[in-house]
Design a protein around this motif. Structure first.
Motif, PDB file in Angstrom:
ATOM      1  N   GLU A 221       0.807  -1.224   0.000  1.00 51.89           N
ATOM      2  CA  GLU A 221       0.000   0.000   0.000  1.00 51.89           C
ATOM      3  C   GLU A 221       0.839   1.272   0.000  1.00 51.89           C
ATOM      4  O   GLU A 221       0.353   2.327  -0.394  1.00 51.89           O
ATOM      5  N   ASN A 222       2.068   1.177   0.459  1.00 49.37           N
ATOM      6  CA  ASN A 222       2.931   2.362   0.501  1.00 49.37           C
ATOM      7  C   ASN A 222       3.653   2.489  -0.845  1.00 49.37           C
ATOM      8  O   ASN A 222       4.522   1.677  -1.172  1.00 49.37           O
ATOM      9  N   PRO A 223       3.311   3.509  -1.650  1.00 46.78           N
ATOM     10  CA  PRO A 223       3.910   3.621  -2.983  1.00 46.78           C
ATOM     11  C   PRO A 223       5.419   3.856  -2.946  1.00 46.78           C
ATOM     12  O   PRO A 223       6.129   3.442  -3.866  1.00 46.78           O
ATOM     13  N   VAL A 281       8.215   3.351 -13.913  1.00 50.28           N
ATOM     14  CA  VAL A 281       8.111   3.627 -12.472  1.00 50.28           C
ATOM     15  C   VAL A 281       8.471   5.077 -12.200  1.00 50.28           C
ATOM     16  O   VAL A 281       7.775   5.788 -11.453  1.00 50.28           O
ATOM     17  N   LEU A 282       9.552   5.561 -12.809  1.00 59.98           N
ATOM     18  CA  LEU A 282      10.012   6.931 -12.577  1.00 59.98           C
ATOM     19  C   LEU A 282       9.033   7.949 -13.159  1.00 59.98           C
ATOM     20  O   LEU A 282       8.777   8.996 -12.546  1.00 59.98           O
ATOM     21  N   GLN A 283       8.502   7.670 -14.323  1.00 62.42           N
ATOM     22  CA  GLN A 283       7.532   8.599 -14.911  1.00 62.42           C
ATOM     23  C   GLN A 283       6.287   8.719 -14.042  1.00 62.42           C
ATOM     24  O   GLN A 283       5.754   9.820 -13.851  1.00 62.42           O
ATOM     25  N   ALA A 284       5.830   7.583 -13.491  1.00 58.56           N
ATOM     26  CA  ALA A 284       4.658   7.611 -12.616  1.00 58.56           C
ATOM     27  C   ALA A 284       4.945   8.417 -11.356  1.00 58.56           C
ATOM     28  O   ALA A 284       4.084   9.180 -10.872  1.00 58.56           O
ATOM     29  N   ARG A 285       6.157   8.290 -10.812  1.00 59.02           N
ATOM     30  CA  ARG A 285       6.513   9.063  -9.609  1.00 59.02           C
ATOM     31  C   ARG A 285       6.597  10.549  -9.943  1.00 59.02           C
ATOM     32  O   ARG A 285       6.194  11.402  -9.147  1.00 59.02           O
ATOM     33  N   ALA A 286       7.167  10.858 -11.093  1.00 59.52           N
ATOM     34  CA  ALA A 286       7.300  12.259 -11.485  1.00 59.52           C
ATOM     35  C   ALA A 286       5.934  12.914 -11.624  1.00 59.52           C
ATOM     36  O   ALA A 286       5.731  14.068 -11.221  1.00 59.52           O
ATOM     37  N   GLU A 287       4.974  12.195 -12.194  1.00 56.97           N
ATOM     38  CA  GLU A 287       3.618  12.725 -12.356  1.00 56.97           C
ATOM     39  C   GLU A 287       2.911  12.887 -11.019  1.00 56.97           C
ATOM     40  O   GLU A 287       2.154  13.823 -10.800  1.00 56.97           O
ATOM     41  N   LEU A 396       3.361  -2.359 -13.686  1.00 60.98           N
ATOM     42  CA  LEU A 396       2.881  -2.921 -12.430  1.00 60.98           C
ATOM     43  C   LEU A 396       1.883  -1.963 -11.796  1.00 60.98           C
ATOM     44  O   LEU A 396       2.153  -0.769 -11.669  1.00 60.98           O
ATOM     45  N   LYS A 397       0.716  -2.478 -11.419  1.00 58.87           N
ATOM     46  CA  LYS A 397      -0.297  -1.636 -10.801  1.00 58.87           C
ATOM     47  C   LYS A 397      -0.600  -2.135  -9.398  1.00 58.87           C
ATOM     48  O   LYS A 397      -0.482  -3.318  -9.095  1.00 58.87           O
ATOM     49  N   LYS A 398      -0.984  -1.222  -8.513  1.00 59.25           N
ATOM     50  CA  LYS A 398      -1.331  -1.577  -7.142  1.00 59.25           C
ATOM     51  C   LYS A 398      -2.480  -2.584  -7.135  1.00 59.25           C
ATOM     52  O   LYS A 398      -3.411  -2.494  -7.912  1.00 59.25           O
ATOM     53  N   GLY A 399      -2.343  -3.569  -6.243  1.00 60.74           N
ATOM     54  CA  GLY A 399      -3.391  -4.553  -6.108  1.00 60.74           C
ATOM     55  C   GLY A 399      -3.222  -5.724  -7.040  1.00 60.74           C
ATOM     56  O   GLY A 399      -4.036  -6.619  -7.084  1.00 60.74           O
TER      57      GLY A 399
END
Length: 404
Positions: A221-223, A281-287, A396-399
């Protein structure tokens, strides 16, 4: 009161203090032996002799606890030492100013900070946790047997590897005292002591463990924990480098993460190729968080995430995986690359390995084959985990859900 008497227990007991004055009474039976009586009544044995034109007073001990016979024997020994060219008073003065082990460690810390030693934190932890028994000892009092006993005890209690690290620290500190601080007559009590044999650790994530690992990671749960572990696996970088990754070091358009030499173990810049999965992963964090400052910001003193031990333990528990450490993720990527037929030289370049022999090989390599190796390695891991086909990357998506 006569200043010379034949010392007896009764006569010494009868000596009375003189207000405002320290009285000295000499023994008729032993040359150089005297007792000093303070205004408060304390009585102390001394041996007093002239050495190189200077009167030296060598304290023997409290007359209430040291017997007259012992005081006379000690005074005779002191006189013999002086006759042979040794000045016991000077030796005592030197010993009084001699460094303790804690003094040496303080100087060692200063030196390491000045040189930017990256493992200083571990040295400080080992000193605090395992070397307090030596802290107050004078350096000349620390014997080889003391260090051997400590190493043996730590080997049984804390493990052979930690015991070796503590032994290496003690050895390095004494060498520093000898070679850098020029401490007179100092020898190294740890020199030559045999280290424990260390078996090379070969733990990695195996193909059959990969599906459980990725499923457990997707359920986190912790991104920050999820992304940190994922990037550790996909880049093969050291824990400390991933934790302290900054957006200024990341070049998504070039598909590279450049770790500066100031953060690298070998002091040289390390160019880590970013595979398609790592870039996602990095692009998702940047957004989500903005591409400024730390990639994994934290509220602590460092400003960034510190090693997430609880999150890692949570992941392993969900996955049902045992005896896996965060550093094993670095080994996992390399092992999948080897399985895919990538050369050791190419792998070493991307991992930032550094040695005289291998650097000559790495220096001749272009970055393209290294980037290709990272793509092959991460692709192989994701395929083994069941979240990627050989032709396309599935984020990879949560859940545990995957995008089409």
């Amino acid at each position: 009161m006569s200043d010379k008497i034949q010392f007896t227990k009764a006569r010494l007991s009868a000596l009375e203090p003189v207000p405002g004055k320290r009285v000295t009474v000499h023994d008729l039976a032993q040359q150089g032996l005297c007792v000093r009586v303070t205004p408060a009544g304390a009585k102390t044995f001394y041996c007093v002799r002239k050495v190189e034109g200077k009167v030296e007073w060598v304290r023997i001990g409290d007359a209430a606890t040291v017997t007259i016979e012992t005081a006379r024997t000690t005074a005779a020994k002191i006189i013999n030492q002086i006759a042979s060219g040794t000045n016991p008073a000077e030796q005592k003065r030197i010993r009084k100013t001699e460094m303790t082990f804690s003094d040496l460690f303080a100087e060692w810390v200063k030196e390491c900070k000045a040189k930017g030693k990256k493992s200083l934190g571990k040295d400080q932890d080992n000193y605090r946790l395992h070397l307090q028994g030596l802290a107050r000892k004078k350096l000349s009092d620390i014997q080889r047997a003391d260090i051997r006993k400590l190493h043996t005890a730590l080997s049984g209690k804390s493990g052979k590897i930690l015991a070796n690290r503590v032994l290496a620290l003690v050895r390095a500190m004494f060498n520093f005292g000898i070679k850098t601080l020029d401490i007179p007559s100092l020898s190294n009590p740890a020199a030559g002591l045999k280290m424990n044999r260390e078996e090379s650790r070969d733990r990695r994530l195996h193909p059959d463990e990969m599906p459980r690992f990725f499923e457990a990671l997707a359920a986190e749960e912790n991104p920050d924990i999820r992304d940190y572990i994922m990037l550790s696996l996909l880049t093969g970088a050291r824990r400390s480098n991933v934790l302290a990754m900054t957006w200024a070091e990341v070049h998504l358009e070039r598909r590279q993460w450049v770790i500066p030499g100031s953060k690298a173990k070998a002091k040289d810049n390390i160019t880590v190729p970013l595979s398609s999965a790592a870039i996602e992963v990095l692009q998702a964090r940047a957004e989500a968080t903005g591409a400024q400052g730390w990639v994994f910001p934290g509220s602590g003193q460092t400003g960034h995430l510190v090693e997430p031990k609880k999150g890692w333990a949570r992941l392993l528990d969900r996955a049902g995986i045992e005896d896996l450490r965060l550093h094993d993720l670095r080994r996992t990527l390399a092992s999948f690359q080897i399985d895919a037929g990538v050369s050791l030289a190419v792998i070493g370049k991307g991992l930032g390995h550094h040695s005289t022999q291998t650097t000559q090989v790495y220096a001749r390599l272009a970055q393209d084959p290294v980037a290709d190796a990272w793509q092959k390695g991460t692709d192989a891991m994701l395929v083994a985990g069941g979240i990627k086909s050989t032709a396309e990357v599935v984020p990879l998506k949560k859940g545990g859900k995957r995008s089409a």
